[in-house]
Design a protein around this motif. Structure first.
Motif, mmCIF file in Angstrom:
data_model
loop_
_atom_site.group_PDB
_atom_site.id
_atom_site.type_symbol
_atom_site.label_atom_id
_atom_site.label_comp_id
_atom_site.label_asym_id
_atom_site.label_seq_id
_atom_site.Cartn_x
_atom_site.Cartn_y
_atom_site.Cartn_z
ATOM 1 N N GLU A 59 -25.477 67.352 101.672
ATOM 2 C CA GLU A 59 -24.747 67.007 100.453
ATOM 3 C C GLU A 59 -24.382 68.260 99.666
ATOM 4 N N HIS A 60 -25.172 69.320 99.826
ATOM 5 C CA HIS A 60 -24.910 70.556 99.088
ATOM 6 C C HIS A 60 -23.973 71.465 99.890
ATOM 7 N N THR A 61 -23.201 72.266 99.161
ATOM 8 C CA THR A 61 -22.275 73.170 99.851
ATOM 9 C C THR A 61 -22.842 74.580 99.977
ATOM 10 N N LYS A 62 -23.866 74.884 99.168
ATOM 11 C CA LYS A 62 -24.466 76.230 99.238
ATOM 12 C C LYS A 62 -25.977 76.120 99.380
ATOM 13 N N GLN A 63 -26.623 77.272 99.384
ATOM 14 C CA GLN A 63 -28.075 77.352 99.607
ATOM 15 C C GLN A 63 -28.877 76.474 98.654
ATOM 16 N N ILE A 64 -29.919 75.860 99.206
ATOM 17 C CA ILE A 64 -30.855 75.094 98.387
ATOM 18 C C ILE A 64 -31.966 76.037 97.919
ATOM 19 N N ASN A 65 -32.166 76.100 96.611
ATOM 20 C CA ASN A 65 -33.157 77.027 96.053
ATOM 21 C C ASN A 65 -34.538 76.407 95.923
ATOM 22 N N ASP A 66 -34.572 75.089 95.725
ATOM 23 C CA ASP A 66 -35.863 74.459 95.418
ATOM 24 C C ASP A 66 -35.802 72.977 95.757
ATOM 25 N N ILE A 67 -36.923 72.461 96.267
ATOM 26 C CA ILE A 67 -37.064 71.011 96.460
ATOM 27 C C ILE A 67 -38.399 70.595 95.853
ATOM 28 N N GLN A 68 -38.387 69.538 95.051
ATOM 29 C CA GLN A 68 -39.641 69.017 94.494
ATOM 30 C C GLN A 68 -39.642 67.504 94.630
ATOM 31 N N SER A 69 -40.842 66.925 94.809
ATOM 32 C CA SER A 69 -40.898 65.474 94.969
ATOM 33 C C SER A 69 -41.329 64.813 93.666
ATOM 34 N N SER A 70 -41.037 63.515 93.565
ATOM 35 C CA SER A 70 -41.490 62.745 92.409
ATOM 36 C C SER A 70 -42.987 62.506 92.556
ATOM 37 N N VAL A 71 -43.620 62.019 91.502
ATOM 38 C CA VAL A 71 -45.077 61.886 91.499
ATOM 39 C C VAL A 71 -45.560 60.894 92.571
ATOM 40 N N ASP A 72 -44.749 59.869 92.873
ATOM 41 C CA ASP A 72 -45.152 58.891 93.901
ATOM 42 C C ASP A 72 -44.558 59.221 95.273
ATOM 43 N N LEU A 73 -43.931 60.373 95.396
ATOM 44 C CA LEU A 73 -43.356 60.880 96.651
ATOM 45 C C LEU A 73 -42.213 60.025 97.208
ATOM 46 N N THR A 74 -41.645 59.117 96.411
ATOM 47 C CA THR A 74 -40.556 58.285 96.941
ATOM 48 C C THR A 74 -39.209 58.995 96.864
ATOM 49 N N MET A 75 -39.113 59.995 95.977
ATOM 50 C CA MET A 75 -37.837 60.709 95.828
ATOM 51 C C MET A 75 -38.077 62.211 95.837
ATOM 52 N N SER A 91 -34.133 75.656 90.070
ATOM 53 C CA SER A 91 -35.266 74.753 90.224
ATOM 54 C C SER A 91 -35.003 73.466 89.458
ATOM 55 N N ALA A 92 -35.571 72.370 89.958
ATOM 56 C CA ALA A 92 -35.433 71.087 89.270
ATOM 57 C C ALA A 92 -36.693 70.266 89.504
ATOM 58 N N ALA A 93 -37.078 69.468 88.500
ATOM 59 C CA ALA A 93 -38.294 68.664 88.618
ATOM 60 C C ALA A 93 -38.045 67.283 88.029
ATOM 61 N N ILE A 94 -38.764 66.290 88.556
ATOM 62 C CA ILE A 94 -38.605 64.897 88.132
ATOM 63 C C ILE A 94 -39.765 64.532 87.205
ATOM 64 N N SER A 95 -39.458 63.943 86.065
ATOM 65 C CA SER A 95 -40.523 63.537 85.141
ATOM 66 C C SER A 95 -41.349 62.405 85.748
ATOM 67 N N PRO A 96 -42.691 62.477 85.600
ATOM 68 C CA PRO A 96 -43.527 61.425 86.173
ATOM 69 C C PRO A 96 -43.516 60.117 85.384
ATOM 70 N N ILE A 97 -43.061 60.140 84.123
ATOM 71 C CA ILE A 97 -43.136 58.922 83.308
ATOM 72 C C ILE A 97 -41.793 58.477 82.733
ATOM 73 N N MET A 98 -40.816 59.384 82.648
ATOM 74 C CA MET A 98 -39.518 59.024 82.084
ATOM 75 C C MET A 98 -38.454 59.130 83.175
ATOM 76 N N ASP A 99 -37.284 58.529 82.927
ATOM 77 C CA ASP A 99 -36.177 58.697 83.877
ATOM 78 C C ASP A 99 -35.428 59.978 83.560
ATOM 79 N N ASP A 127 -48.974 64.324 83.502
ATOM 80 C CA ASP A 127 -48.982 63.240 82.504
ATOM 81 C C ASP A 127 -47.618 63.085 81.820
ATOM 82 N N GLY A 128 -46.674 63.968 82.154
ATOM 83 C CA GLY A 128 -45.317 63.847 81.632
ATOM 84 C C GLY A 128 -45.152 64.250 80.186
#
Length: 325
Positions: free
Chosen positions: A186-202, A234-242, A296-297
Motif C-alpha cells: 500500500e505504501h510507495t516508499k520505505q516503511i520506517n516503523d510498524i507497531q501493533s495495537s494492544v490486542d494485536l488485531t491491528m 513512527s506511529a502508535a495506536i492508542s490502547p483505549i481511544m480510537d 493504560d492510554g
C-alpha cells in the motif's frame, strides 16, 4: 501537566518501548547504551552496557524478565531486565535492525541489514534451546533478497512476524517455516516503523511516503490511511481511544536549514475512524524518531533526533473528546 524530559542519551533516539504493565520505559539511541526508566516520574532505573555501536532496536518480554537489543555492532543481545546482566550474545554479519520477543517470550526474532555484501536475513531463535544460542544457529533463517526489512513486529499468537520493507511492502513471515503467508503493498516508499495495537488485531505502519496506514494483522487488509505533508517516522495506536499518534519531521540532513516551526517537529494526533487530525503536541528540537503509547492510554512518549525522550500526560478533557461527524 508538563512533560517529563528524559536525558540519558548523547545521540538521536532510535526506539522506545514500554513493558506490558507500563511502569518501565526502555530507550535506545545511536549511542551504545540502552536505558530503562520509571515511566511515572522519569527516574532512570539503570542501563544495559555492552554494545559497541548504535543500538537500533529494543524489546522486552511479556513478564519484564528479559530485554532484547539489536545493534549496528553486528550483534543482538539478551539481557536480564532486573540486573542488567548480559545473558546471550548473538553475532551477525551485518547490523541488527529490528528485534522482538513473541508472546511467550520463548522465541525471538531479529532482522539484519543488507550491507557490505551481506543479504538481509530474518532470524528466529528458540531461547529454550541453549544449543541454538551456543552455536549461533537460528532454527529458521529467512533471506530477504528483494528488499531489506526496516521494521517488524510479532503477529497475534506468535504464528508469524509482520515486516515492513524498504520498498514499501508489508509481509507476513511464518515463524515455523519462514515462508511468506501474506503480502500487502500500500505504501510507495520505505516503511520506517510498524507497531501493533494492544490486542494485536491491528498494526500501524509509518512510511516515508508521508502517510501512516492501519492494517488488519491476520489478513493484512488495509483499513485506514492518515496523511501528512512530511515523512512519518513512527506511529502508535492508542490502547483505549480510537486515536493514533504520529511523529515525523524531515530527513535529518535537512533539519539545519529550517526553523523549528517549519520543521513541524510535533507529535500529531489523528482519529482512527475518521482519519482526521485533531491535535498536535510540540516539544522536540528535531524530527521525532519514535512514539509509543503507555499501555493504560493516559500518556504517551516520544523520542527525537535531539536525543531526548519526552513523556506527555494527557489532560482529562482529552478522554471526553469526540469528533463531530
Amino acid at each position: 501537566m508538563k512533560p517529563i524530559l528524559l536525558q540519558g542519551h548523547e545521540r538521536a533516539i532510535t526506539q522506545i518501548k514500554y513493558n506490558r504493565e507500563g511502569d518501565l520505559l526502555f530507550s535506545v539511541a545511536k549511542d551504545p547504551v540502552a536505558n530503562v526508566w520509571y515511566s511515572v516520574n522519569g527516574e532512570r532505573l539503570g542501563t544495559y552496557n555492552g554494545h559497541t555501536g548504535a543500538v537500533w532496536c529494543v524489546d522486552v518480554d511479556w513478564d519484564t524478565k528479559n530485554v532484547l537489543t539489536g545493534s549496528a555492532d553486528n550483534s543482538c543481545r539478551l539481557w536480564d531486565c532486573e540486573t542488567g546482566k548480559q545473558l546471550a550474545l548473538l553475532e551477525t554479519s551485518s547490523a541488527v535492525r529490528t528485534c522482538g520477543f513473541d508472546f511467550s517470550g520463548n522465541i525471538i526474532m531479529f532482522s539484519t541489514d543488507k550491507q557490505m555484501g551481506y543479504q538481509c536475513f530474518l532470524n528466529y531463535f528458540d531461547l529454550r534451546d541453549p544449543q541454538q544460542i551456543e552455536d549461533n544457529q537460528p532454527y529458521v533463517s529467512v533471506p530477504c533478497s528483494e528488499s531489506k526489512i526496516t521494521s517488524a513486529v510479532w503477529g497475534p499468537l506468535g504464528e508469524f512476524v509482520i515486516a515492513g520493507h524498504e520498498n514499501g511492502e508489508i509481509n507476513q513471515f511464518s515463524a515455523k517455516s519462514g515462508e511468506i503467508l501474506k503480502k500487502a503493498k500500500e505504501h510507495t516508499k520505505q516503511i520506517n516503523d510498524i507497531q501493533s495495537s494492544v490486542d494485536l488485531t491491528m498494526v500501524i505502519s509509518a512510511s516515508k511516503d508521508c502517510t501512516a496506514k492501519l492494517f488488519d494483522s491476520t489478513n493484512l487488509e488495509h483499513i485506514k490511511t492518515f496523511k501528512t505533508e512530511r515523512p512519518v517516522n513512527s506511529a502508535a495506536i492508542s490502547p483505549i481511544m480510537d486515536h493514533v499518534v504520529m511523529g515525523g519531521g524531515q530527513e535529518a540532513m535537512e533539519v539545519t536549514t529550517t526553523s523549528t516551526r517549519i520543521g513541524k517537529f510535533e507529535a500529531r494526533f489523528f482519529h482512527a475512524a475518521y482519519e482526521e487530525e485533531f491535535g498536535r503536541v510540540k516539544g522536540h528540537f528535531g524530527p521525532i524518531n519514535c512514539v509509543a503509547f503507555h499501555p493504560d492510554g493516559k500518556s504517551y512518549s516520544s523520542g527525537g533526533e535531539d536525543g531526548y525522550v519526552r513523556i506527555h500526560y494527557f489532560d482529562p478533557s482529552y478522554f471526553d473528546f469526540e469528533l463531530e461527524v
